[in-house]
Design an enzyme around this catalytic site. Structure first.
Site, short mmCIF file in Angstrom:
data_model
loop_
_atom_site.label_atom_id
_atom_site.label_comp_id
_atom_site.label_asym_id
_atom_site.label_seq_id
_atom_site.Cartn_x
_atom_site.Cartn_y
_atom_site.Cartn_z
N ASN A 394 0.82 -1.21 0.00
CA ASN A 394 0.00 0.00 0.00
C ASN A 394 0.85 1.25 0.00
O ASN A 394 1.06 1.87 -1.04
CB ASN A 394 -0.96 0.00 1.19
CG ASN A 394 -2.15 0.91 0.98
OD1 ASN A 394 -2.07 1.92 0.30
ND2 ASN A 394 -3.28 0.57 1.57
N ASP A 395 1.37 1.64 1.16
CA ASP A 395 2.12 2.89 1.27
C ASP A 395 3.32 2.94 0.33
O ASP A 395 3.69 4.00 -0.17
CB ASP A 395 2.59 3.10 2.71
CG ASP A 395 1.42 3.22 3.68
OD1 ASP A 395 0.39 3.81 3.29
OD2 ASP A 395 1.53 2.71 4.81
N VAL A 396 3.95 1.79 0.08
CA VAL A 396 5.18 1.77 -0.73
C VAL A 396 4.90 1.94 -2.21
O VAL A 396 5.83 2.02 -3.02
CB VAL A 396 5.96 0.46 -0.49
CG1 VAL A 396 6.39 0.35 0.95
CG2 VAL A 396 5.14 -0.76 -0.91
N TYR A 434 -0.59 1.41 6.53
CA TYR A 434 -0.15 1.59 7.91
C TYR A 434 0.18 3.05 8.23
O TYR A 434 0.14 3.45 9.40
CB TYR A 434 1.08 0.71 8.17
CG TYR A 434 1.27 0.39 9.62
CD1 TYR A 434 0.30 -0.31 10.33
CD2 TYR A 434 2.42 0.79 10.30
CE1 TYR A 434 0.45 -0.59 11.67
CE2 TYR A 434 2.58 0.49 11.65
CZ TYR A 434 1.60 -0.20 12.33
OH TYR A 434 1.76 -0.48 13.66
N ALA A 435 0.48 3.84 7.20
CA ALA A 435 0.74 5.27 7.44
C ALA A 435 -0.54 6.04 7.69
O ALA A 435 -0.51 7.21 8.07
CB ALA A 435 1.48 5.86 6.24
#
Length: 465
Positions: A394-396, A434-435
């Site tokens: 996700n965030d990456v 997660y961010a």
């Protein structure tokens, strides 16, 4: 009881094996060998330590009891823990290392004669400094690791917890510890020693609570470093060369890894180790996020796109780990290869919740190492890629890291997935990563969302292929 010279030789051998273990763990191809070196080194260190006990009969019984208790607990946890819970397990183990350092320091302070450090009220100054630093770093490691465990486990919110003057309070507490150690060396008052430990426990909590979910992989490696330095400090107190070597290795390698992780996430190393100084509010970007249309797809759509592609790049993430989809993913890749499709894996440095998380999972599914590439090796290939298959990351993969200065992940290098001709994004829902922020990639014209459990969707794609 064995002689000091023989003990030193065996400790040196174990130290060399620990160095070889670290060298082996630097690459997936040699990681099993590295683990083996570490196991042998630790077995030697424990064995010669037991043999060095003065009152062998009584000491051996106590050591054996505690080894059986601790070993049984460790083995039970290791067998039961899933790969998805490995980050919090590491944080939990770090806390135990820190607490052990505190207990040994307390024992040495209360009974200095046993450790040949002098007598109560007349402890050697060098030893007093060493045990005070070991206790302080150990206490910070313990309480900080507990907070990290609670955040990773979801018991405590992963969002930063901040208040006005927080960093100045941390600075004040840090300086206070140094001043108190100075006065402890002058007066050797036991109350000062207990105050140092108490302040250190508090500082550990305050250092970790302002660090948000996006930076937790860095926190894990940072706490790893802290635990090593705590062990090294106590090693000097006990004049134990094995503990000094091991602590220094863990401390220095953890610090280097933290620096590499900070560089990979475009974070300030000093900001993180000082408790997120200058950290941004990770919820601000998501608060005004409006609902946007997305394209939904199914397994047949995904299979058609990939089967007719010339190249596919797999981007694994934490969702793959949760679903344990790595074996199904390997089956899908094998099916694609039979159709002449070139397949590669793109690993972001912080994919998952700790360094190397995805590499371990792919190795478990016997994915060839030469098909797995790090971000800097493969990022340019996305522009020429037909399909990017994002499974649980996700965030990456979030493009806002390159476009939104207000985003908490702004400046963090991300995988250029959006440059692929087609993006297949496997995810249970549109929930943030997660961010704690929305992923702009969900709403791109070339993205097809596959809403399902990662393992189930991948297995359905295999059937369609």
């Amino acid at each position: 009881m064995i002689s000091a010279n023989i003990l030193a030789v065996f400790y040196l051998i174990s130290g060399i094996l620990f160095i070889l273990a670290l060298r082996g763990l630097s690459s997936p191809e040699t990681s099993r060998q590295g683990n083996l070196f570490g196991i042998i080194g630790m077995a030697i260190a424990i064995s010669v330590t037991i043999l060095s006990v003065g009152n062998f009969t009584t000491g051996f019984v106590y050591l054996l009891i505690f080894l059986i208790i601790g070993g049984s607990m460790g083995a039970f946890i290791a067998f039961k823990i899933p790969m998805t819970a490995m980050p919090e397990l590491v944080a939990g183990f770090h806390s135990l290392v820190g607490l052990a350092a505190v207990f040994v320091a307390i024992s040495a302070f209360l009974n200095p004669e046993v450790f040949n450090l002098g007598s109560p009220g007349n402890i050697k100054i060098a030893s007093l400094i060493e045990m005070s630093l070991g206790a302080a770093i150990g206490a910070i490691t313990f309480s900080g690791s507990i907070i990290a465990f609670l955040k990773l486990r979801g018991i405590m919110s992963g969002s930063p917890i901040t208040f006005i003057g927080q960093h100045y309070l941390n600075l004040f507490l840090g300086i206070s510890i140094i001043i108190l150690i100075f006065y402890l060396c002058k007066t050797q008052t036991s109350n000062l020693f207990w105050i140092i430990i108490g302040i250190s426990f508090l500082l550990g909590v305050l250092l970790i609570i302002p660090i948000g979910g996006a930076d937790m992989p860095v926190v894990i490696s940072m706490l790893n470093s802290y635990s090593g330095w705590a062990a090294a400090g106590i090693g000097f107190t006990l004049e134990n060369s094995a503990l000094i070597i091991t602590g220094a290795l863990v401390g220095s390698s953890g610090a280097i890894l933290s620096y590499i992780m900070c560089k990979g996430m475009n974070r300030s190393f000093f900001n993180v180790i000082l408790g997120g100084w200058g950290a941004t509010d990770q919820t601000a970007t998501n608060s005004s996020q409006e609902q946007k249309p997305v394209k939904n797809g199914n397994a047949d759509d995904a299979a058609f796109l990939m089967k007719n592609a010339s190249s596919v790049i797999i981007v694994p993430g934490y969702g793959m780990a949760v679903a344990q989809a790595q074996h199904a993913l390997r089956e899908m890749v094998d099916a694609l290869k039979k159709n002449g499709v070139k397949v590669s894996y793109a690993i972001h440095p912080v994919a998952g919740r700790m360094p190397g998380h995805m590499n371990v999972l792919l190795a478990e599914a016997n994915v060839p190492y030469d098909e797995v590439f790090e971000l800097e090796e493969i990022n340019n290939d996305f522009a020429n890629c037909d399909v990017a298959y994002v499974i649980g990351a996700n965030d990456v993969t979030n493009p806002v890291a390159k476009s939104d200065p207000q985003s908490p992940i702004y400046g963090m290098p991300v995988l250029d997935v959006e440059k692929s001709k087609s993006v297949l994004f496997v995810k249970r829902s549109l929930s943030p990563g997660y961010a704690g922020i929305d992923n702009d990639l969900f709403y791109r014209d070339n993205t097809l969302m596959l809403f399902a459990d990662a393992k189930k969707m991948t297995e359905e794609i295999v059937k369609s292929l």
